[in-house]
Scaffold this motif. Sequence first.
Motif, PDB file in Angstrom:
ATOM      1  N   ALA A  93       0.778  -1.160  -0.166  1.00  0.00           N
ATOM      2  CA  ALA A  93       0.095  -0.034   0.065  1.00  0.00           C
ATOM      3  C   ALA A  93       0.748   1.072  -0.009  1.00  0.00           C
ATOM      4  CB  ALA A  93      -1.237  -0.013   1.050  1.00  0.00           C
ATOM      5  N   ILE A  94       2.041   1.250   0.872  1.00  0.00           N
ATOM      6  CA  ILE A  94       2.724   2.472   0.786  1.00  0.00           C
ATOM      7  C   ILE A  94       3.581   2.655  -0.525  1.00  0.00           C
ATOM      8  CG2 ILE A  94       4.900   3.269   1.845  1.00  0.00           C
ATOM      9  CD1 ILE A  94       4.343   1.514   4.386  1.00  0.00           C
ATOM     10  N   ALA A  95       3.900   1.446  -1.154  1.00  0.00           N
ATOM     11  CA  ALA A  95       4.670   1.635  -2.505  1.00  0.00           C
ATOM     12  C   ALA A  95       3.435   2.087  -3.366  1.00  0.00           C
ATOM     13  CB  ALA A  95       5.343   0.133  -2.823  1.00  0.00           C
ATOM     14  N   ALA A  96       2.410   1.456  -3.474  1.00  0.00           N
ATOM     15  CA  ALA A  96       1.477   1.911  -4.395  1.00  0.00           C
ATOM     16  C   ALA A  96       0.670   3.571  -4.154  1.00  0.00           C
ATOM     17  CB  ALA A  96       0.160   1.014  -4.277  1.00  0.00           C
ATOM     18  N   GLY A  97       1.223   4.006  -3.128  1.00  0.00           N
ATOM     19  CA  GLY A  97       0.545   5.328  -3.071  1.00  0.00           C
ATOM     20  C   GLY A  97      -0.497   5.467  -2.346  1.00  0.00           C
ATOM     21  N   ALA A  98      -1.176   4.513  -1.660  1.00  0.00           N
ATOM     22  CA  ALA A  98      -2.439   4.654  -1.229  1.00  0.00           C
ATOM     23  C   ALA A  98      -2.555   5.817  -0.318  1.00  0.00           C
ATOM     24  CB  ALA A  98      -2.936   3.204  -0.516  1.00  0.00           C
ATOM     25  N   LYS A  99      -3.665   5.993   0.093  1.00  0.00           N
ATOM     26  CA  LYS A  99      -4.093   7.285   1.105  1.00  0.00           C
ATOM     27  C   LYS A  99      -4.192   6.532   2.575  1.00  0.00           C
ATOM     28  CE  LYS A  99      -5.970  10.211  -2.270  1.00  0.00           C
ATOM     29  NZ  LYS A  99      -7.133  10.829  -2.743  1.00  0.00           N
ATOM     30  N   ALA A 100      -4.561   5.499   2.705  1.00  0.00           N
ATOM     31  CA  ALA A 100      -4.999   4.750   3.892  1.00  0.00           C
ATOM     32  C   ALA A 100      -5.025   3.317   3.750  1.00  0.00           C
ATOM     33  CB  ALA A 100      -6.535   5.082   4.299  1.00  0.00           C
ATOM     34  N   VAL A 101      -4.788   2.670   5.090  1.00  0.00           N
ATOM     35  CA  VAL A 101      -4.873   1.169   4.967  1.00  0.00           C
ATOM     36  C   VAL A 101      -5.895   0.891   6.122  1.00  0.00           C
ATOM     37  CG1 VAL A 101      -2.291   0.375   4.252  1.00  0.00           C
ATOM     38  CG2 VAL A 101      -3.022   1.002   6.651  1.00  0.00           C
ATOM     39  N   TRP A 102      -6.669  -0.010   5.828  1.00  0.00           N
ATOM     40  CA  TRP A 102      -7.799  -0.704   6.916  1.00  0.00           C
ATOM     41  C   TRP A 102      -7.577  -2.081   6.943  1.00  0.00           C
ATOM     42  CZ3 TRP A 102     -12.562   2.415   7.594  1.00  0.00           C
ATOM     43  CH2 TRP A 102     -13.303   1.804   8.431  1.00  0.00           C
ATOM     44  N   MET A 103      -7.212  -2.416   8.306  1.00  0.00           N
ATOM     45  CA  MET A 103      -7.216  -3.882   8.476  1.00  0.00           C
ATOM     46  C   MET A 103      -8.455  -4.443   9.297  1.00  0.00           C
ATOM     47  SD  MET A 103      -3.101  -4.005  10.132  1.00  0.00           S
ATOM     48  CE  MET A 103      -2.301  -2.201   9.824  1.00  0.00           C
ATOM     49  N   GLN A 104      -8.943  -5.397   8.615  1.00  0.00           N
ATOM     50  CA  GLN A 104     -10.190  -6.001   9.029  1.00  0.00           C
ATOM     51  C   GLN A 104     -10.285  -6.427  10.422  1.00  0.00           C
ATOM     52  OE1 GLN A 104     -13.202  -6.346   7.595  1.00  0.00           O
ATOM     53  NE2 GLN A 104     -12.848  -5.116   5.934  1.00  0.00           N
ATOM     54  N   LEU A 105     -11.445  -6.811  10.944  1.00  0.00           N
ATOM     55  CA  LEU A 105     -11.660  -7.233  12.400  1.00  0.00           C
ATOM     56  C   LEU A 105     -10.474  -8.520  12.484  1.00  0.00           C
ATOM     57  CD1 LEU A 105     -15.504  -7.444  12.188  1.00  0.00           C
ATOM     58  CD2 LEU A 105     -14.102  -5.910  13.527  1.00  0.00           C
ATOM     59  N   GLY A 106      -9.977  -8.271  13.719  1.00  0.00           N
ATOM     60  CA  GLY A 106      -9.124  -9.357  14.281  1.00  0.00           C
ATOM     61  C   GLY A 106      -7.827  -9.090  13.606  1.00  0.00           C
ATOM     62  N   VAL A 107      -7.522  -8.072  12.619  1.00  0.00           N
ATOM     63  CA  VAL A 107      -6.203  -7.922  11.965  1.00  0.00           C
ATOM     64  C   VAL A 107      -5.582  -6.659  12.769  1.00  0.00           C
ATOM     65  CG1 VAL A 107      -4.880  -7.391  10.238  1.00  0.00           C
ATOM     66  CG2 VAL A 107      -6.740  -8.789  10.040  1.00  0.00           C
ATOM     67  N   VAL A 108      -4.511  -6.769  13.579  1.00  0.00           N
ATOM     68  CA  VAL A 108      -3.847  -5.985  14.166  1.00  0.00           C
ATOM     69  C   VAL A 108      -2.186  -6.129  13.890  1.00  0.00           C
ATOM     70  CG1 VAL A 108      -3.270  -4.869  16.565  1.00  0.00           C
ATOM     71  CG2 VAL A 108      -5.789  -5.678  15.941  1.00  0.00           C
ATOM     72  N   ASN A 109      -1.710  -5.093  13.574  1.00  0.00           N
ATOM     73  CA  ASN A 109      -0.184  -5.216  13.099  1.00  0.00           C
ATOM     74  C   ASN A 109       0.531  -3.912  13.593  1.00  0.00           C
ATOM     75  OD1 ASN A 109       2.444  -5.232  12.226  1.00  0.00           O
ATOM     76  ND2 ASN A 109       1.782  -7.071  10.952  1.00  0.00           N
ATOM     77  N   GLU A 110       0.975  -3.718  14.757  1.00  0.00           N
ATOM     78  CA  GLU A 110       1.537  -2.317  15.165  1.00  0.00           C
ATOM     79  C   GLU A 110       2.565  -1.633  14.532  1.00  0.00           C
ATOM     80  OE1 GLU A 110      -0.347  -0.362  17.307  1.00  0.00           O
ATOM     81  OE2 GLU A 110      -1.569  -1.802  18.443  1.00  0.00           O
ATOM     82  N   ASP A 111       3.602  -2.754  14.067  1.00  0.00           N
ATOM     83  CA  ASP A 111       4.846  -2.351  13.491  1.00  0.00           C
ATOM     84  C   ASP A 111       4.325  -1.976  11.902  1.00  0.00           C
ATOM     85  OD1 ASP A 111       6.440  -2.910  15.240  1.00  0.00           O
ATOM     86  OD2 ASP A 111       6.750  -4.888  14.679  1.00  0.00           O
ATOM     87  N   ALA A 112       3.255  -2.606  11.258  1.00  0.00           N
ATOM     88  CA  ALA A 112       2.984  -2.327   9.970  1.00  0.00           C
ATOM     89  C   ALA A 112       2.287  -1.051   9.970  1.00  0.00           C
ATOM     90  CB  ALA A 112       2.110  -3.425   9.417  1.00  0.00           C
ATOM     91  N   ALA A 113       1.494  -0.924  11.006  1.00  0.00           N
ATOM     92  CA  ALA A 113       0.697   0.518  11.251  1.00  0.00           C
ATOM     93  C   ALA A 113       1.639   1.625  11.281  1.00  0.00           C
ATOM     94  CB  ALA A 113      -0.354   0.448  12.529  1.00  0.00           C
ATOM     95  N   ALA A 114       2.633   1.303  12.222  1.00  0.00           N
ATOM     96  CA  ALA A 114       3.697   2.729  12.439  1.00  0.00           C
ATOM     97  C   ALA A 114       4.534   2.915  11.124  1.00  0.00           C
ATOM     98  CB  ALA A 114       4.618   2.109  13.304  1.00  0.00           C
ATOM     99  N   ARG A 115       4.642   1.868  10.246  1.00  0.00           N
ATOM    100  CA  ARG A 115       5.178   2.184   8.798  1.00  0.00           C
ATOM    101  C   ARG A 115       4.390   2.954   7.932  1.00  0.00           C
ATOM    102  NH1 ARG A 115       6.492  -3.425   9.389  1.00  0.00           N
ATOM    103  NH2 ARG A 115       5.335  -3.884   7.240  1.00  0.00           N
ATOM    104  N   ALA A 116       2.957   2.318   8.152  1.00  0.00           N
ATOM    105  CA  ALA A 116       2.220   3.374   7.328  1.00  0.00           C
ATOM    106  C   ALA A 116       1.910   4.518   7.571  1.00  0.00           C
ATOM    107  CB  ALA A 116       0.814   2.536   7.226  1.00  0.00           C
TER     108      ALA A 116
END
Length: 147
Positions: A93-116
């Motif tokens: 998502a970062i490489a593609a230039g997206a504006k936001a990422v939405w992790m679905q119910l039950g999906v939590v990744n703090e490291d990925a969120a910090a990178r985003a």
Amino acid sequence: MPLTADADIKALLEGARTIALIGASDRPDRPSYGVMAKLQAHGYRVIPVNPQITGEHVHGEFVFRDLSQLGDPIDIVDIFRNSAAAGEAVDQAIAAGAKAVWMQLGVVNEDAAARAEAAGLKVVMDRCPAIDIPRLGVAKIDATTSE
């Protein structure tokens, strides 16, 4: 910090027009299949991404292998992957230039969120847009207008 306030999440959903759905399925019994249909019915353009069914169609949309294949701007990348695999999806998502990422119910990744967030993306974790749209009263999207 990931978005948690209802007003912030509603604003994100109201400003979006195109959603890439990583982990899209062609199987009606899978949650991603139903969520994609609900998002389309609400007026979003939803682009399915799944390397296992690349080239097929889900709800009338061509399925792409990964985000790098998309030529259109992406407002939100909706991630239907487990928490560990969400990191790779966030990096795409970062490489593609997206504006936001939405992790679905039950999906939590703090490291990925910090990178985003460090790359300037908004982040939502452990939520479902198909639940939040009616709960927050998000008006149907008019695809003929853009922000």
